[in-house]
Design a protein around this motif. Structure first.
Motif, short mmCIF file in Angstrom:
data_model
loop_
_atom_site.label_atom_id
_atom_site.label_comp_id
_atom_site.label_asym_id
_atom_site.label_seq_id
_atom_site.Cartn_x
_atom_site.Cartn_y
_atom_site.Cartn_z
N TRP A 253 0.81 -1.21 0.00
CA TRP A 253 0.00 0.00 0.00
C TRP A 253 0.84 1.27 0.00
CZ3 TRP A 253 -3.67 -1.33 4.71
CH2 TRP A 253 -4.32 -2.54 4.45
N LEU A 254 1.92 1.27 0.77
CA LEU A 254 2.74 2.48 0.89
C LEU A 254 3.36 2.89 -0.44
CD1 LEU A 254 4.50 1.77 4.31
CD2 LEU A 254 2.68 3.42 3.87
N GLN A 255 3.38 1.96 -1.40
CA GLN A 255 3.92 2.27 -2.73
C GLN A 255 2.84 2.33 -3.80
OE1 GLN A 255 7.85 0.65 -3.80
NE2 GLN A 255 7.72 -0.62 -1.96
N GLY A 256 1.56 2.23 -3.38
CA GLY A 256 0.47 2.34 -4.34
C GLY A 256 0.04 1.04 -4.99
N TYR A 257 0.38 -0.07 -4.36
CA TYR A 257 0.01 -1.39 -4.90
C TYR A 257 -0.85 -2.15 -3.90
CZ TYR A 257 3.52 -0.70 -8.55
OH TYR A 257 4.23 -0.21 -9.62
N PRO B 42 2.07 7.54 -3.37
CA PRO B 42 1.02 7.97 -2.46
C PRO B 42 1.54 8.95 -1.41
CG PRO B 42 0.97 5.59 -2.77
CD PRO B 42 2.24 6.07 -3.38
N ARG B 43 0.69 9.91 -1.06
CA ARG B 43 0.96 10.80 0.08
C ARG B 43 0.00 10.48 1.23
NH1 ARG B 43 3.06 14.89 2.65
NH2 ARG B 43 1.76 16.42 3.71
N ARG B 44 -1.29 10.31 0.91
CA ARG B 44 -2.27 9.94 1.94
C ARG B 44 -3.04 8.71 1.49
NH1 ARG B 44 -7.64 13.38 3.65
NH2 ARG B 44 -8.87 11.54 4.16
N ILE B 45 -3.17 7.75 2.40
CA ILE B 45 -3.91 6.51 2.14
C ILE B 45 -4.93 6.34 3.25
CG2 ILE B 45 -3.76 4.03 1.78
CD1 ILE B 45 -0.68 4.49 1.34
N ASP B 46 -6.20 6.15 2.88
CA ASP B 46 -7.24 5.80 3.83
C ASP B 46 -7.56 4.31 3.65
OD1 ASP B 46 -7.27 8.42 4.58
OD2 ASP B 46 -9.23 8.89 3.70
N ALA B 47 -7.53 3.57 4.75
CA ALA B 47 -7.80 2.12 4.70
C ALA B 47 -8.86 1.79 5.73
CB ALA B 47 -6.52 1.34 4.98
N ARG C 2 -5.62 6.03 8.73
CA ARG C 2 -5.29 7.14 7.83
C ARG C 2 -3.77 7.31 7.90
NH1 ARG C 2 -8.38 12.77 7.99
NH2 ARG C 2 -9.92 11.38 7.01
N ILE C 3 -3.13 7.17 6.74
CA ILE C 3 -1.68 7.21 6.66
C ILE C 3 -1.26 8.38 5.79
CG2 ILE C 3 0.37 5.91 5.97
CD1 ILE C 3 -1.65 3.40 6.10
N VAL C 4 -0.39 9.22 6.33
CA VAL C 4 0.17 10.34 5.56
C VAL C 4 1.68 10.16 5.50
CG1 VAL C 4 0.46 12.84 5.40
CG2 VAL C 4 -1.69 11.88 6.27
N ILE C 5 2.20 10.10 4.30
CA ILE C 5 3.64 9.90 4.11
C ILE C 5 4.30 11.26 3.91
CG2 ILE C 5 5.41 8.77 2.72
CD1 ILE C 5 3.20 6.74 1.90
#
Length: 202
Positions: free
Chosen positions: A131-135, A176-181, A195-198
């Motif tokens: 997820w942190l890399q958009g996959y 990705p900069r922000r991911i909601d899971a 909620r993850i903000v890189i």
């Protein structure tokens, strides 16, 4: 002389045509760009917000994290808003170890159950590697690569992911900069939202 002048005119016309083509060829719009290529080794830093159910009550936690990923291992540090280390997590292909300040390390076969028992919510490390890399692995078992134009997927293990914001990675491609899971509660599995903000992409 005529031949020389004719040659100069041909060269000049060709150059103008080339420059005109360069000027009018549009760059790939950000919304259509594809996510950067997956890398086995990354180091990230960011912020994490967790909403989870504990004994029938909704609990919320927030803080910072660092993520150090190598081919088979992941090291995570969870940090309070005041900068204190809440826990360090070391994950290998064989086991996971979680250490809280002032407490003995705890080890289990998988990090999801270990964090659920120790912190009260499960950290999906195996998913986050993607997820942190958009996959992600989609519900149909296919490999999913997000993009600003294709930013939502339900994973095979029941997470609903939205890649909300993007930023430029090392190769100039979006990451990705922000991911909601969000994971909906099912039998034996509690509802959980991350909620993850890189802040510092690797």
């Amino acid at each position: 002389m005529k031949n020389t002048k004719l040659l100069c005119n041909v060269v000049l016309a060709s150059a103008c045509a080339f420059l005109s083509a360069c000027a009018t060829t549009p760059a790939t719009p950000p919304s259509e760009a594809t996510v950067a290529a997956y890398r086995d080794v990354i180091e990230l830093a960011g912020r994490l917000s967790v909403n989870y159910d504990k004994d029938g009550r909704q609990e919320t936690l927030s803080g910072k994290f660092t993520w150090n990923q190598r081919a088979g291992d992941v090291d995570v540090e969870l940090i309070s808003p005041l900068g204190q280390t809440i826990a360090t997590i070391a994950v290998t292909p064989l086991s996971a170890t979680l250490t809280q300040s002032g407490k003995a390390p705890r080890t289990a076969r998988d990090i999801d159950s270990l964090t659920a028992q120790t912190l009260g919510w499960s950290l999906p490390v195996s998913g986050l590697r993607d997820w942190l890399q958009g996959y992600a692995v989609a519900a149909d078992g296919q490999r999913y690569a997000a993009s600003p134009a294709n930013n939502t997927v339900t994973t095979r293990d029941g997470w609903r992911l939205t890649f909300v914001n993007w930023q430029e990675g090392m190769a100039g491609q979006p990451v990705p900069r922000r991911i909601d899971a969000q994971r909906v509660a099912t039998a034996g599995v509690s509802e959980l939202a991350l909620r993850i903000v890189i802040d510092q992409p690797g």
